[in-house]
Design a protein around this motif. Sequence first.
Motif, PDB file in Angstrom:
ATOM      1  N   TYR A   1       0.757  -1.271   0.070  1.00 43.98           N
ATOM      2  CA  TYR A   1       0.045  -0.197  -0.058  1.00 43.98           C
ATOM      3  C   TYR A   1       0.804   1.386   0.148  1.00 43.98           C
ATOM      4  CZ  TYR A   1      -4.498  -2.081  -0.067  1.00 43.98           C
ATOM      5  OH  TYR A   1      -5.565  -2.893  -0.609  1.00 43.98           O
ATOM      6  N   PRO A   2       1.767   1.528   0.874  1.00 41.00           N
ATOM      7  CA  PRO A   2       2.771   2.517   0.672  1.00 41.00           C
ATOM      8  C   PRO A   2       3.459   2.672  -0.739  1.00 41.00           C
ATOM      9  CG  PRO A   2       3.277   1.440   2.597  1.00 41.00           C
ATOM     10  CD  PRO A   2       2.293   0.641   1.920  1.00 41.00           C
ATOM     11  N   ILE A   3       3.658   1.637  -1.325  1.00 41.27           N
ATOM     12  CA  ILE A   3       4.272   1.604  -3.007  1.00 41.27           C
ATOM     13  C   ILE A   3       3.068   2.300  -3.979  1.00 41.27           C
ATOM     14  CG2 ILE A   3       5.230   0.262  -4.526  1.00 41.27           C
ATOM     15  CD1 ILE A   3       6.725   0.074  -1.798  1.00 41.27           C
ATOM     16  N   TYR A   4       2.122   1.766  -3.685  1.00 44.75           N
ATOM     17  CA  TYR A   4       0.964   2.245  -4.459  1.00 44.75           C
ATOM     18  C   TYR A   4       0.691   3.829  -4.237  1.00 44.75           C
ATOM     19  CZ  TYR A   4      -0.510  -2.581  -5.116  1.00 44.75           C
ATOM     20  OH  TYR A   4      -0.281  -4.185  -5.270  1.00 44.75           O
ATOM     21  N   GLN A   5       0.734   4.115  -3.125  1.00 45.92           N
ATOM     22  CA  GLN A   5       0.393   5.569  -2.761  1.00 45.92           C
ATOM     23  C   GLN A   5       1.610   6.414  -3.546  1.00 45.92           C
ATOM     24  OE1 GLN A   5      -2.389   7.052  -1.589  1.00 45.92           O
ATOM     25  NE2 GLN A   5      -1.173   9.005  -2.480  1.00 45.92           N
ATOM     26  N   THR A   6       2.812   5.890  -3.458  1.00 50.43           N
ATOM     27  CA  THR A   6       3.981   6.632  -3.733  1.00 50.43           C
ATOM     28  C   THR A   6       3.829   6.771  -5.291  1.00 50.43           C
ATOM     29  OG1 THR A   6       5.442   5.623  -2.010  1.00 50.43           O
ATOM     30  CG2 THR A   6       6.601   6.477  -4.070  1.00 50.43           C
ATOM     31  N   CYS A   7       3.203   5.732  -6.098  1.00 47.64           N
ATOM     32  CA  CYS A   7       3.099   5.872  -7.346  1.00 47.64           C
ATOM     33  C   CYS A   7       2.090   6.740  -7.811  1.00 47.64           C
ATOM     34  CB  CYS A   7       2.673   4.275  -7.998  1.00 47.64           C
ATOM     35  SG  CYS A   7       4.072   3.299  -8.034  1.00 47.64           S
ATOM     36  N   ILE A   8       1.236   7.025  -7.037  1.00 45.45           N
ATOM     37  CA  ILE A   8       0.026   7.946  -7.220  1.00 45.45           C
ATOM     38  C   ILE A   8       0.849   9.375  -7.202  1.00 45.45           C
ATOM     39  CG2 ILE A   8      -1.880   8.957  -6.342  1.00 45.45           C
ATOM     40  CD1 ILE A   8      -2.871   6.262  -5.622  1.00 45.45           C
ATOM     41  N   ASP A   9       1.609   9.473  -5.852  1.00 45.97           N
ATOM     42  CA  ASP A   9       2.379  10.769  -5.691  1.00 45.97           C
ATOM     43  C   ASP A   9       3.231  11.322  -6.786  1.00 45.97           C
ATOM     44  OD1 ASP A   9       0.893  10.806  -3.526  1.00 45.97           O
ATOM     45  OD2 ASP A   9       2.592   9.994  -2.210  1.00 45.97           O
ATOM     46  N   LEU A  10       3.819  10.312  -7.343  1.00 45.71           N
ATOM     47  CA  LEU A  10       4.716  10.620  -8.451  1.00 45.71           C
ATOM     48  C   LEU A  10       4.097  10.416 -10.000  1.00 45.71           C
ATOM     49  CD1 LEU A  10       7.840   8.613  -7.409  1.00 45.71           C
ATOM     50  CD2 LEU A  10       7.322  10.942  -6.801  1.00 45.71           C
ATOM     51  N   ASP A  11       2.774  10.092  -9.874  1.00 45.73           N
ATOM     52  CA  ASP A  11       2.088   9.980 -11.127  1.00 45.73           C
ATOM     53  C   ASP A  11       2.750   9.036 -12.102  1.00 45.73           C
ATOM     54  OD1 ASP A  11      -0.027  10.346 -12.881  1.00 45.73           O
ATOM     55  OD2 ASP A  11       1.086  12.342 -13.728  1.00 45.73           O
ATOM     56  N   ILE A  12       3.123   7.903 -11.650  1.00 49.74           N
ATOM     57  CA  ILE A  12       3.538   6.818 -12.466  1.00 49.74           C
ATOM     58  C   ILE A  12       2.756   5.538 -12.266  1.00 49.74           C
ATOM     59  CG2 ILE A  12       5.953   7.885 -12.752  1.00 49.74           C
ATOM     60  CD1 ILE A  12       6.683   5.776 -10.350  1.00 49.74           C
ATOM     61  N   PRO A  13       2.847   4.657 -13.267  1.00 50.36           N
ATOM     62  CA  PRO A  13       1.932   3.213 -12.983  1.00 50.36           C
ATOM     63  C   PRO A  13       2.789   2.327 -12.202  1.00 50.36           C
ATOM     64  CG  PRO A  13       2.115   3.981 -15.395  1.00 50.36           C
ATOM     65  CD  PRO A  13       3.273   4.805 -14.477  1.00 50.36           C
ATOM     66  N   ILE A  14       2.129   1.296 -11.728  1.00 50.43           N
ATOM     67  CA  ILE A  14       2.804   0.224 -11.153  1.00 50.43           C
ATOM     68  C   ILE A  14       2.404  -0.973 -12.220  1.00 50.43           C
ATOM     69  CG2 ILE A  14       1.168  -0.391  -9.282  1.00 50.43           C
ATOM     70  CD1 ILE A  14       3.441  -1.502  -7.755  1.00 50.43           C
ATOM     71  N   ILE A  15       3.564  -1.815 -12.504  1.00 49.70           N
ATOM     72  CA  ILE A  15       3.081  -3.014 -13.166  1.00 49.70           C
ATOM     73  C   ILE A  15       3.503  -4.402 -12.122  1.00 49.70           C
ATOM     74  CG2 ILE A  15       3.948  -4.513 -15.024  1.00 49.70           C
ATOM     75  CD1 ILE A  15       5.053  -1.952 -16.455  1.00 49.70           C
ATOM     76  N   ALA A  16       2.158  -5.332 -12.032  1.00 47.77           N
ATOM     77  CA  ALA A  16       2.478  -6.526 -11.243  1.00 47.77           C
ATOM     78  C   ALA A  16       1.974  -7.611 -12.130  1.00 47.77           C
ATOM     79  CB  ALA A  16       1.539  -6.119 -10.137  1.00 47.77           C
ATOM     80  N   ASN A  17       2.766  -8.869 -11.788  1.00 46.40           N
ATOM     81  CA  ASN A  17       2.403  -9.946 -12.265  1.00 46.40           C
ATOM     82  C   ASN A  17       0.979 -10.427 -11.823  1.00 46.40           C
ATOM     83  OD1 ASN A  17       5.049  -9.854 -12.857  1.00 46.40           O
ATOM     84  ND2 ASN A  17       5.192 -12.109 -13.080  1.00 46.40           N
ATOM     85  N   ALA A  18       0.159 -11.083 -12.936  1.00 48.69           N
ATOM     86  CA  ALA A  18      -1.070 -11.416 -12.532  1.00 48.69           C
ATOM     87  C   ALA A  18      -1.228 -12.801 -13.075  1.00 48.69           C
ATOM     88  CB  ALA A  18      -2.115 -10.584 -12.955  1.00 48.69           C
ATOM     89  N   GLY A  19      -1.737 -13.847 -12.482  1.00 49.80           N
ATOM     90  CA  GLY A  19      -1.888 -15.280 -12.962  1.00 49.80           C
ATOM     91  C   GLY A  19      -0.981 -16.206 -12.162  1.00 49.80           C
ATOM     92  N   ILE A  20      -1.159 -17.425 -12.755  1.00 53.54           N
ATOM     93  CA  ILE A  20      -0.005 -18.545 -12.374  1.00 53.54           C
ATOM     94  C   ILE A  20       1.432 -18.091 -12.781  1.00 53.54           C
ATOM     95  CG2 ILE A  20       0.437 -20.832 -12.655  1.00 53.54           C
ATOM     96  CD1 ILE A  20      -2.196 -20.379 -11.324  1.00 53.54           C
ATOM     97  N   PRO A  21       2.348 -17.956 -11.973  1.00 52.10           N
ATOM     98  CA  PRO A  21       3.486 -17.700 -12.072  1.00 52.10           C
ATOM     99  C   PRO A  21       4.535 -18.807 -13.194  1.00 52.10           C
ATOM    100  CG  PRO A  21       3.627 -18.211  -9.964  1.00 52.10           C
ATOM    101  CD  PRO A  21       2.087 -18.190 -10.558  1.00 52.10           C
ATOM    102  N   GLY A  22       5.552 -18.452 -13.528  1.00 53.31           N
ATOM    103  CA  GLY A  22       6.016 -19.293 -14.683  1.00 53.31           C
ATOM    104  C   GLY A  22       7.090 -20.189 -13.641  1.00 53.31           C
ATOM    105  N   PRO A  23       7.656 -19.580 -12.733  1.00 55.06           N
ATOM    106  CA  PRO A  23       8.585 -20.388 -11.768  1.00 55.06           C
ATOM    107  C   PRO A  23       7.593 -21.070 -10.785  1.00 55.06           C
ATOM    108  CG  PRO A  23       9.455 -18.182 -11.937  1.00 55.06           C
ATOM    109  CD  PRO A  23       8.261 -18.259 -12.658  1.00 55.06           C
ATOM    110  N   ARG A  24       8.368 -22.308 -10.171  1.00 54.17           N
ATOM    111  CA  ARG A  24       7.279 -23.144  -9.545  1.00 54.17           C
ATOM    112  C   ARG A  24       7.050 -22.712  -8.328  1.00 54.17           C
ATOM    113  NH1 ARG A  24      10.777 -27.454 -12.919  1.00 54.17           N
ATOM    114  NH2 ARG A  24       9.118 -27.942 -14.588  1.00 54.17           N
ATOM    115  N   PHE A  25       6.288 -21.475  -8.014  1.00 54.75           N
ATOM    116  CA  PHE A  25       6.087 -20.816  -6.756  1.00 54.75           C
ATOM    117  C   PHE A  25       4.347 -21.055  -6.539  1.00 54.75           C
ATOM    118  CE2 PHE A  25       9.301 -17.454  -8.022  1.00 54.75           C
ATOM    119  CZ  PHE A  25      10.465 -18.189  -7.473  1.00 54.75           C
ATOM    120  N   PRO A  26       3.891 -20.747  -5.316  1.00 53.31           N
ATOM    121  CA  PRO A  26       2.494 -20.963  -5.230  1.00 53.31           C
ATOM    122  C   PRO A  26       1.883 -19.614  -5.904  1.00 53.31           C
ATOM    123  CG  PRO A  26       3.449 -21.411  -2.953  1.00 53.31           C
ATOM    124  CD  PRO A  26       4.675 -20.926  -4.183  1.00 53.31           C
TER     125      PRO A  26
END
Length: 289
Positions: free
Chosen positions: A145-170
């Motif tokens: 959440y502080p990362i998201y607010q920082t992006c808003i303050d700086l007027d930049i987007p955040i890109i986040a992985n969505a869905g099943i990851p390629g590496p064998r992680f949960p």
Amino acid sequence: MAYPDGVGAIDLMIGFPFKDKKAVYEYLKPGIKDGGSDDLEMPAGYMFKDVPDEADDDTDPIEVTIGEMDKWGVAAGLFGLSDNAIEAKRRHPNRVYFGMEVDPNDITGCVRKIRQAHADHGIKAVTTFPAGCNPQVPVSDRRYYPIYQTCIDLDIPIIANAGIPGPRFPAECQHVMHFDQVCYDFPELRIVMRHGAEPWEELAVKLMLKWPGLYYMPSAFAPKYYPEAIIKYANSRGRDKIMYAGYYPAGLSLERIFTEMRDVPLKDEVWPLFLRENAKRVFKLDDVA
């Protein structure tokens, strides 16, 4: 629906050939338990074929990438912030833009790094791999959440992985439903789902219809595997929400991407938006080549 030559694509996930690919992904090793992944050049290597070769010692990785961009009609790209990327921007100022990868387990340190990178290098985005954080951090977790607010303050987007990851992680930390809560709590945030959102791509479409600040890029997917629900959405109400990103040189060559791209059934009026204009608007790339 013909592919429009000469548009000048913006690639929102591109990099430089690696000298030692396994070393690049060493930071993910603590989270991987299966022995089979040790034999892979990259943790998701089992998913890709014809992966671009490592860089030779006598080649300039910057000029290799710029040469590939020239060959396949890529005007500019979003690169991870690194010494190579900084030098590349010095040589090619209107073709190289920076994103910075973060792990929000160090909340205060992460916010400070983002602000410093924005002040020093004008980063255009923050990027993050929730399943690859150590420990994992769900997209809707308080640590982000502080990362998201920082992006808003700086007027930049955040890109986040969505869905099943390629590496064998949960995978639960990247379930697309997490984005619903984030968009509710941060209505001013521009957040871009990367790496496909599968098997929840139809849910991703529903959420993009619902939330104005939620976007999608099909990074790490060869074009012949772009999800059908995403193509249908891009050709209708989502024409302003879907934008191109590749995966060179981590898993895909630009040759493969742009050869297969010609068979993607996008409408004529959607192509420029997908390849270039949406990225210019969302990432504020006003001076792109």
